[in-house]
Design a protein around this motif. Structure first.
Motif, mmCIF file in Angstrom:
data_model
loop_
_atom_site.group_PDB
_atom_site.id
_atom_site.type_symbol
_atom_site.label_atom_id
_atom_site.label_comp_id
_atom_site.label_asym_id
_atom_site.label_seq_id
_atom_site.Cartn_x
_atom_site.Cartn_y
_atom_site.Cartn_z
ATOM 1 N N MET A 22 0.826 -1.192 0.000
ATOM 2 C CA MET A 22 0.000 0.000 0.000
ATOM 3 C C MET A 22 0.870 1.256 0.000
ATOM 4 O O MET A 22 0.586 2.211 -0.707
ATOM 5 C CB MET A 22 -0.921 -0.043 1.228
ATOM 6 N N TYR A 23 1.910 1.221 0.816
ATOM 7 C CA TYR A 23 2.791 2.382 0.939
ATOM 8 C C TYR A 23 3.529 2.645 -0.374
ATOM 9 O O TYR A 23 3.621 3.794 -0.819
ATOM 10 C CB TYR A 23 3.776 2.158 2.084
ATOM 11 N N ILE A 24 4.012 1.585 -1.019
ATOM 12 C CA ILE A 24 4.749 1.752 -2.276
ATOM 13 C C ILE A 24 3.812 2.250 -3.372
ATOM 14 O O ILE A 24 4.198 3.091 -4.201
ATOM 15 C CB ILE A 24 5.440 0.434 -2.665
ATOM 16 N N ALA A 25 2.582 1.780 -3.393
ATOM 17 C CA ALA A 25 1.612 2.264 -4.379
ATOM 18 C C ALA A 25 1.307 3.742 -4.155
ATOM 19 O O ALA A 25 1.195 4.515 -5.121
ATOM 20 C CB ALA A 25 0.332 1.441 -4.296
ATOM 21 N N LEU A 26 1.206 4.144 -2.913
ATOM 22 C CA LEU A 26 0.933 5.543 -2.598
ATOM 23 C C LEU A 26 2.103 6.437 -3.016
ATOM 24 O O LEU A 26 1.901 7.518 -3.584
ATOM 25 C CB LEU A 26 0.653 5.683 -1.100
ATOM 26 N N ILE A 27 3.313 5.984 -2.765
ATOM 27 C CA ILE A 27 4.493 6.746 -3.175
ATOM 28 C C ILE A 27 4.571 6.827 -4.704
ATOM 29 O O ILE A 27 4.939 7.865 -5.264
ATOM 30 C CB ILE A 27 5.777 6.113 -2.578
ATOM 31 N N SER A 28 4.201 5.748 -5.383
ATOM 32 C CA SER A 28 4.203 5.758 -6.849
ATOM 33 C C SER A 28 3.207 6.778 -7.396
ATOM 34 O O SER A 28 3.509 7.497 -8.359
ATOM 35 C CB SER A 28 3.878 4.378 -7.395
ATOM 36 N N VAL A 29 2.031 6.862 -6.795
ATOM 37 C CA VAL A 29 1.027 7.837 -7.223
ATOM 38 C C VAL A 29 1.537 9.258 -6.963
ATOM 39 O O VAL A 29 1.353 10.161 -7.792
ATOM 40 C CB VAL A 29 -0.323 7.583 -6.503
ATOM 41 N N ILE A 30 2.197 9.472 -5.822
ATOM 42 C CA ILE A 30 2.740 10.799 -5.510
ATOM 43 C C ILE A 30 3.792 11.193 -6.547
ATOM 44 O O ILE A 30 3.797 12.328 -7.025
ATOM 45 C CB ILE A 30 3.317 10.819 -4.080
ATOM 46 N N LEU A 31 4.672 10.273 -6.903
ATOM 47 C CA LEU A 31 5.696 10.577 -7.908
ATOM 48 C C LEU A 31 5.080 10.872 -9.269
ATOM 49 O O LEU A 31 5.527 11.778 -9.985
ATOM 50 C CB LEU A 31 6.691 9.424 -8.010
#
Length: 126
Positions: free
Chosen positions: A1-10
């Protein structure tokens, strides 16, 4: 979940950079150089500027909200320490302050005795 959220932010960061670069500035901006001139004539300069401004604010607010959400996901009440430096600081005891070695001075002062470890090494094998 955290990696997906960081990917969306980038991804939103990249889109924000592109939208900001395509806006008209005082010097004309990049929108007229990369085909934005036709869009400006089609939709009108005012409407294109409004759309780009709304996209800029939307992406910026989205990045802020998602960043705060990622912080809430990561911090679970402070139960887990995630920093290596914080873990090492918590494990190692604090060093005790050493007493300063003040040599005694005066007429009755004696020279400190040398310990065997501090004595100069002599070569006895000849």
């Amino acid at each position: 979940m955290y990696i997906a959220l960081i990917s969306v932010i980038l991804f939103l960061c990249v889109l924000l950079v592109l939208v900001v670069l395509s806006q008209n500035s005082k010097g004309g901006g990049l929108s007229s150089q990369f085909g934005g001139g036709g869009t400006s004539q089609l939709m009108g300069v005012k409407r294109t500027g409004d759309l780009l401004e709304k996209l800029t604010w939307g992406f910026a607010i989205g990045i802020i909200v998602l960043t705060l959400c990622s912080h809430m996901i990561v911090s679970d009440g402070g139960a887990e320490v995630r920093s290596v430096n914080e873990q090492r600081a918590g494990q190692a005891p604090a060093p005790a302050p050493a007493a300063p070695a003040i040599p005694q001075q005066g007429p009755g002062a004696t020279a400190p005795a040398q310990t065997p470890a501090a004595a100069p090494a002599t070569d006895t094998a000849q």
